[in-house]
Design an enzyme around this catalytic site. Structure first.
Site, PDB file in Angstrom:
ATOM      1  N   CYS A 175      29.084  12.861  32.491  1.00 32.72           N
ATOM      2  CA  CYS A 175      27.875  12.073  32.748  1.00 32.72           C
ATOM      3  C   CYS A 175      27.420  12.078  34.210  1.00 32.72           C
ATOM      4  O   CYS A 175      26.304  11.652  34.502  1.00 32.72           O
ATOM      5  CB  CYS A 175      28.082  10.635  32.286  1.00 32.72           C
ATOM      6  SG  CYS A 175      28.369  10.501  30.515  1.00 32.72           S
ATOM      7  N   HIS A 223      19.747   8.262  28.322  1.00 32.70           N
ATOM      8  CA  HIS A 223      20.878   8.858  29.032  1.00 32.70           C
ATOM      9  C   HIS A 223      21.115  10.294  28.557  1.00 32.70           C
ATOM     10  O   HIS A 223      22.059  10.570  27.821  1.00 32.70           O
ATOM     11  CB  HIS A 223      22.129   7.993  28.804  1.00 32.70           C
ATOM     12  CG  HIS A 223      23.369   8.498  29.467  1.00 32.70           C
ATOM     13  ND1 HIS A 223      23.377   9.309  30.585  1.00 32.70           N
ATOM     14  CD2 HIS A 223      24.691   8.300  29.147  1.00 32.70           C
ATOM     15  CE1 HIS A 223      24.619   9.587  30.922  1.00 32.70           C
ATOM     16  NE2 HIS A 223      25.433   8.999  30.054  1.00 32.70           N
ATOM     17  N   CYS A 283      29.877   5.877  35.120  1.00 30.52           N
ATOM     18  CA  CYS A 283      31.194   6.152  34.560  1.00 30.52           C
ATOM     19  C   CYS A 283      31.172   7.556  33.961  1.00 30.52           C
ATOM     20  O   CYS A 283      30.106   8.135  33.723  1.00 30.52           O
ATOM     21  CB  CYS A 283      31.575   5.115  33.514  1.00 30.52           C
ATOM     22  SG  CYS A 283      30.419   4.973  32.134  1.00 30.52           S
ATOM     23  N   GLY A 318      33.156  10.188  31.054  1.00 28.42           N
ATOM     24  CA  GLY A 318      34.069  10.342  29.942  1.00 28.42           C
ATOM     25  C   GLY A 318      35.382  10.987  30.359  1.00 28.42           C
ATOM     26  O   GLY A 318      35.424  11.809  31.266  1.00 28.42           O
TER      27      GLY A 318
END
Length: 483
Positions: free
Chosen positions: A133, A414, A446, A448
């Protein structure tokens, strides 16, 4: 005093020159009655700053249902790469594109194709980067680092994701060794499960999560209605296909299509949890699955000045605020050394609660910039899930009025690889609108498998003049670090 000692230790570390650089030529001081604020002054010695002169994005559209459902990924990226500075494309040293879901070799080819669509010659190289991300932000950081290292003077950091064309999946078998390593097992947890873990472990309530989602939609709707996104959005001419008839219709997509102004806590409260029977994570308080792209044009300050380009923001500066008491005046210094510390941080956290990443990455990046959290004027924190967003905001004790002032991923969307580039465009254009009193901004998300990333940006034009000082009443003019 401990804070003051620590700050001096950081200062001394960075005053150890890596060359015969003359510190006196780059040091300037200004005396002010600024209390806890600091005076800044930059001189022409900072021609090697890495600056951002343009940052644009496409609209963010709902995956499989939105305006880009029938748009190829390369057609999404190309418009973002066409920036408005009239720069000769032959001067670009490299293009780095963050992307997550598409197979690596395919996405690399699509990005190369998009560069040709956008008018770049064959001499301009391109590559992709994947840090989940944070890929778009990582692309910008990679370009900034390469410019600072002298590999080239001008580069583009971009992000791209078509979650319509490329879904989240795992190809092939899973290594059986996994069962012997709990952390490795946790890398495969669905992101929604990690959201539930954060909510459960840190006591983030359903009410708090739904309220955060409502706030995101409300702010994004207000920003859209007032035209605050117009400076950062590049309209995309594309097509949409009627699923029933197969008829193609040309359209121009110019706004984010996932924003729901009517969203309410009562309405969200009716949604059922998705990942856990008695959980709190729903489709309404999670980020939207989206399609989109963004691009950021970076270069050496000296090149931007020579070309007469406006400076939207500064990426790679270490700010030293060294306060000393003398005749009841606070004297603040602002340096940039040859061995600048990058104001970008990527950190690792427990994969089972990967959403806490910004709570670790933001302090790391801010400290690397020589700043404190209270020095930051605006934050763009990716809203992967309301649970982790609320936790990070509370953990860092951030002022809600400074965070995602134009909404976040729960409303805007997103598109994984594009989010970092989108956040850069949103942050820097908002900082520009707010003027000289908005000096520093932070982007964070954040990641993954258990990571977090953050970067500190400084506003561009007009920021060299003292703008954040205030009159101090009384005689207590000592820095708070010395009290």
């Amino acid at each position: 005093m401990e804070k003051a000692i620590n700050r001096q230790r950081v200062l001394l570390d960075h005053l150890r020159p890596s060359s015969s650089h003359n510190l006196e030529s780059t040091l300037s001081a200004s005396a002010c009655l600024a209390g806890d604020s600091a005076a800044y002054q930059r001189t022409s010695a900072y021609g090697d700053d890495v600056v951002i002169v343009a940052a644009y994005r496409t609209p963010q559209c709902k995956s499989k249902r939105g305006g880009f459902k029938d748009t190829h990924a390369d057609d999404l990226l190309a418009p973002a790469l066409i920036e408005k500075t009239n720069l000769d494309p032959r001067e670009v040293g490299d293009i780095v594109v963050g992307s997550v879901l598409a197979p690596g070799s395919q996405r690399a080819s699509e990005c190369r194709m998009a560069a040709f669509y956008a008018g770049f010659p064959e001499t301009v190289p391109i590559r992709t980067v994947n840090r989940q991300c944070s890929s778009g932000l990582q692309a910008v950081a990679d370009v900034a680092a390469s410019i600072k290292a002298g590999f080239y003077e001008i580069g583009i950091g971009a992000g791209l994701e078509s979650m319509t064309k490329n879904q989240m999946s795992w190809d092939g078998d899973v290594n059986p060794k996994l069962k012997n390593f709990q952390k490795a097992q946790d890398c495969l947890l669905p992101m929604g499960v990690t959201s539930e873990n954060v909510a459960h472990r840190f006591g983030v309530t359903r009410q708090e999560q739904d309220q955060a989602a409502v706030d995101s939609h409300r702010k994004a709707a207000a920003a859209t209605a007032s035209g605050r996104f117009k400076d950062e959005i590049i309209p995309v001419t594309t097509k949409i296909i009627d699923p029933k008839t197969g008829d193609e219709k040309p359209i121009v997509v110019s706004v984010d299509d996932g924003i729901r102004p009517e969203t309410s806590v009562a309405g969200l409260g009716k949604l059922k949890p998705v990942f856990k029977k008695d959980g709190t994570t729903t489709a309404g308080n999670s980020s939207q699955i989206s399609d989109g792209a963004g691009a950021v044009l970076l270069m050496k300050r000296s090149v931007a000045v020579r070309k007469g380009l406006p400076i939207l923001g500064v990426f790679s500066l270490f700010v030293l605020k060294f306060r000393k008491m003398a005749f009841c005046k606070c004297i603040s210094y602002y340096f940039a050394l040859d061995n600048n510390v990058w104001t970008f941080a990527a950190v690792g956290v427990d994969p089972a609660i990967m959403g806490v990443g910004p709570a670790v990455a933001i302090p790391a990046a801010v400290k690397a910039a020589g700043l404190e959290l209270e020095d930051i004027d605006l934050f763009e924190i990716n809203e992967a899930f309301a649970s982790q967003f609320v936790y990070c905001r509370k953990k860092l004790e951030l002022d809600p009025q400074k965070i995602n002032v134009n909404g976040g991923a729960m409303a805007i969307g997103h598109p994984l690889g594009a989010t970092g580039a989108r956040c850069v465009a949103t942050l820097l254009h908002e900082m520009k609108r707010r003027g000289r009193d908005c000096r520093f901004g932070v982007i964070s998300m954040c990641i993954g498998t258990g990571m977090g990333a953050a970067a500190v940006f400084e506003s561009g034009d007009g920021s060299d003049e003292l703008c954040n000082s205030r009159k101090v009443e009384g005689n207590n003019l000592l820095s708070r670090d010395s009290r």
